[in-house]
Design a protein around this motif. Structure first.
Motif, PDB file in Angstrom:
ATOM      1  N   THR A  51      -1.870  -0.554  12.060  1.00  0.00           N
ATOM      2  CA  THR A  51      -3.008  -1.162  11.365  1.00  0.00           C
ATOM      3  C   THR A  51      -2.505  -2.068  10.259  1.00  0.00           C
ATOM      4  OG1 THR A  51      -4.438   0.743  11.811  1.00  0.00           O
ATOM      5  CG2 THR A  51      -5.077  -0.700   9.991  1.00  0.00           C
ATOM      6  N   ILE A  52      -3.034  -3.287  10.220  1.00  0.00           N
ATOM      7  CA  ILE A  52      -2.647  -4.273   9.210  1.00  0.00           C
ATOM      8  C   ILE A  52      -3.905  -4.698   8.473  1.00  0.00           C
ATOM      9  CG2 ILE A  52      -1.558  -6.510   8.820  1.00  0.00           C
ATOM     10  CD1 ILE A  52      -0.267  -6.038  11.677  1.00  0.00           C
ATOM     11  N   THR A  86       0.910   1.822   8.986  1.00  0.00           N
ATOM     12  CA  THR A  86      -0.225   1.260   8.249  1.00  0.00           C
ATOM     13  C   THR A  86       0.304   0.312   7.186  1.00  0.00           C
ATOM     14  OG1 THR A  86      -1.605   3.216   8.600  1.00  0.00           O
ATOM     15  CG2 THR A  86      -2.216   1.754   6.788  1.00  0.00           C
ATOM     16  N   ILE A  87      -0.143  -0.931   7.228  1.00  0.00           N
ATOM     17  CA  ILE A  87       0.216  -1.953   6.240  1.00  0.00           C
ATOM     18  C   ILE A  87      -1.023  -2.239   5.407  1.00  0.00           C
ATOM     19  CG2 ILE A  87       1.113  -4.276   5.864  1.00  0.00           C
ATOM     20  CD1 ILE A  87       3.090  -2.441   7.320  1.00  0.00           C
ATOM     21  N   GLY A  88      -0.959  -1.979   4.096  1.00  0.00           N
ATOM     22  CA  GLY A  88      -2.115  -2.110   3.230  1.00  0.00           C
ATOM     23  C   GLY A  88      -2.504  -3.548   2.938  1.00  0.00           C
ATOM     24  N   ALA A  89      -3.616  -3.691   2.247  1.00  0.00           N
ATOM     25  CA  ALA A  89      -4.148  -5.015   1.902  1.00  0.00           C
ATOM     26  C   ALA A  89      -3.199  -5.758   0.972  1.00  0.00           C
ATOM     27  CB  ALA A  89      -5.516  -4.873   1.250  1.00  0.00           C
ATOM     28  N   ASN A  90      -2.987  -7.038   1.281  1.00  0.00           N
ATOM     29  CA  ASN A  90      -2.204  -7.955   0.446  1.00  0.00           C
ATOM     30  C   ASN A  90      -0.745  -7.539   0.274  1.00  0.00           C
ATOM     31  OD1 ASN A  90      -4.416  -9.791  -0.167  1.00  0.00           O
ATOM     32  ND2 ASN A  90      -5.243  -8.109  -1.388  1.00  0.00           N
ATOM     33  N   CYS A  91      -0.220  -6.766   1.208  1.00  0.00           N
ATOM     34  CA  CYS A  91       1.218  -6.492   1.232  1.00  0.00           C
ATOM     35  C   CYS A  91       1.974  -7.755   1.645  1.00  0.00           C
ATOM     36  CB  CYS A  91       1.545  -5.402   2.252  1.00  0.00           C
ATOM     37  SG  CYS A  91       1.092  -3.760   1.737  1.00  0.00           S
TER      38      CYS A  91
END
Length: 243
Positions: A51-52, A86-91
């Motif tokens: 998930t990105i 899982t890649i969080g928001a604005n990484c």
């Protein structure tokens, strides 16, 4: 409207939000979820079930400043992201990094090039991981910590919020520093308390417990508690707390 280069390998099960860019040669696995305004740079490989979140930038090429001491290889391999990540928001995750399976990179985190992150790792909100860092399996780095270049975190390490690691005793002056730059080595099962500072080249031995706010100026002994400024031996770690 999204822009997806025709060369992208994209499974039909992938879900993509709005205004996302996927550049040439990227490979996207099955059941991947990609949010809005995501940028996936050329050659990036993303495993299944990942998930990105919105605004993430993946596979960015490094571009040091004119006065930077960072030396780049002529060719930097693509970013590799495993399955179930899982890649969080604005990484922002740079080209040349490798992210293991079932790892979480939380919102606003930054991971530089030449970084190897193993499986089941947590990189917390706002964490910065600089270049040439290795992070072992099931290690946890909590919010707003700074992991400097040339740091090694082994398996099952715990880094509390706002920990600072350092790697340059000369703080950017004299030519002598170049062959002596080295971050911390934090060995298996060690725990580092909130707002602690670890000086360049220090080894935190296995199962060490560094109390919150400590300034670690010397190598520790295994299974010991250290605290204070500078950090000193206090007692042995309780057997019940060992891995």
């Amino acid at each position: 409207m999204n822009h997806i280069d025709p060369s992208v390998q994209l499974d039909d099960s992938v879900q993509i939000g709005h205004f996302t860019v996927i550049e040439d040669g990227a490979q996207i696995g099955k059941n991947v979820k990609i949010g809005n305004r995501v940028t996936i740079h050329s050659g990036t490989v993303i495993g299944d079930e990942t998930t990105i979140d919105d605004g993430a930038v993946l596979g960015k090429g490094p571009k040091p400043g004119k006065t930077s001491t960072v030396k780049l290889d002529k060719t930097i391999p693509p970013l590799l992201i495993g399955s179930g990540v899982t890649i969080g928001a604005n990484c922002v995750i740079y080209r040349g990094a490798t992210i293991g399976n079932d790892t979480l990179i939380a919102d606003l985190a930054s991971v530089r090039e030449n970084v190897k992150i193993a499986d089941f790792v947590i990189v917390g909100r706002g964490v910065t991981v600089e270049n040439h860092v290795t992070i072992g399996t099931r290690t946890k780095i909590q919010s707003n910590s700074y992991i400097t270049a040339y740091t090694d975190l082994e398996d099952h390490v715990f880094i509390a919020p706002c920990v600072t690691t350092t790697n340059d005793n000369y703080m950017g002056r004299t030519e002598e520093r170049f062959d002596k730059i080295k971050g911390a080595t934090v060995k298996r099962g060690a725990r580092v308390g909130g707002a602690s500072i670890i000086l360049p080249g220090i080894t935190i031995e296995e199962e060490t417990f560094v109390a919150a706010g400590a300034l670690v100026t010397k190598n520790t002994e295994p299974k010991t508690v250290v605290k204070g400024i500078p950090a000193k031996f206090t007692k042995k770690v309780d057997e019940r707390e060992l891995l």
